[in-house]
Design an enzyme around this catalytic site. Sequence first.
Site, PDB file in Angstrom:
ATOM      1  N   ILE A   1       0.898  -1.154   0.000  1.00  0.00           N
ATOM      2  CA  ILE A   1       0.000   0.000   0.000  1.00  0.00           C
ATOM      3  C   ILE A   1       0.934   1.201   0.000  1.00  0.00           C
ATOM      4  O   ILE A   1       1.907   1.245   0.747  1.00  0.00           O
ATOM      5  CB  ILE A   1      -0.952  -0.014   1.224  1.00  0.00           C
ATOM      6  CG1 ILE A   1      -1.825   1.245   1.261  1.00  0.00           C
ATOM      7  CG2 ILE A   1      -0.219  -0.155   2.553  1.00  0.00           C
ATOM      8  CD1 ILE A   1      -2.939   1.197   2.341  1.00  0.00           C
ATOM      9  N   SER A   2       0.673   2.177  -0.868  1.00  0.00           N
ATOM     10  CA  SER A   2       1.599   3.294  -1.042  1.00  0.00           C
ATOM     11  C   SER A   2       1.634   4.203   0.187  1.00  0.00           C
ATOM     12  O   SER A   2       0.679   4.260   0.973  1.00  0.00           O
ATOM     13  CB  SER A   2       1.190   4.133  -2.251  1.00  0.00           C
ATOM     14  OG  SER A   2       0.899   3.313  -3.354  1.00  0.00           O
ATOM     15  N   GLN A   3       2.733   4.952   0.276  1.00  0.00           N
ATOM     16  CA  GLN A   3       2.884   5.956   1.344  1.00  0.00           C
ATOM     17  C   GLN A   3       1.841   7.062   1.113  1.00  0.00           C
ATOM     18  O   GLN A   3       1.658   7.508  -0.026  1.00  0.00           O
ATOM     19  CB  GLN A   3       4.304   6.516   1.212  1.00  0.00           C
ATOM     20  CG  GLN A   3       4.668   7.585   2.200  1.00  0.00           C
ATOM     21  CD  GLN A   3       5.890   8.371   1.743  1.00  0.00           C
ATOM     22  OE1 GLN A   3       6.220   8.393   0.556  1.00  0.00           O
ATOM     23  NE2 GLN A   3       6.557   9.003   2.681  1.00  0.00           N
TER      24      GLN A   3
END
Length: 214
Positions: free
Chosen positions: A64-66
């Site tokens: 899951i992206s920052q």
Amino acid sequence: MAAAIDYRIARKRMVVEQLRSREIDDERVLGAFLDIPRHLFVDPAVRARAYEDSSFPIGYEQTISQPYTIAFMLQSMEIESRHRVLEIGTGSGYQSALLSLLAKEVYTIERITTLARKAEETLRKVKTGKIRLKAGDGSEGWKSYAPFDRIIVAAVMRERPLALLDQLCDGGKLIAPLAAGTECLVLYSRERGLIQEKRLQKCAFVPLKKGLAR
Ligand code: SAH
């Protein structure tokens, strides 16, 4: 017993400390981050850390992206509430949920079938706008719903996304991480059939892969 975490407060802190402080000032984008419960999109083992300034594994070597990276992309795309958006790389579904609060309709494609199913399940528990999700190879776009006002790619491409640019409306924008030497976020804009290209900032994403996987 440890006190229950107040996720709403954690979200507010995330918005102030990780986003506003780094030149994210689009109120619609910030509002979406306040509304979407990121802790539901991460693995239960790291739920207490869901609002940290970090990406997290979601299985199958994906992440899951920052939050900041997503916010930067969303702000750069200038999404309007009448827009139809295509997303390549659903992952956990977190970014799809954010997009759905900014746009009219979101079309999202994930190549790992199990992740697509999981994202669908999570998204059902969250208050979102209209999202259509499918398992498939997104590198060819989604022809039956094209053209799109905005396209966002969440995995690194090796070359100019020609097939996707073909599915962009006139006046449309596409943002994608591109590996050309260093990895960099590139914003493409289409005006009267002409494509303009702007390199924005360095980034680190998982690679875009071909074909459908279980
Ligand atoms: N923004 C997402 C993170 C996505 S990670 C989130 O917040 O959760 C990138 C995702 O792109 C991975 O799940 C990966 O499986 C997917 N992906 C890679 N290549 C793809 C392709 N060709 N088509 C669709 N999805 C792809």
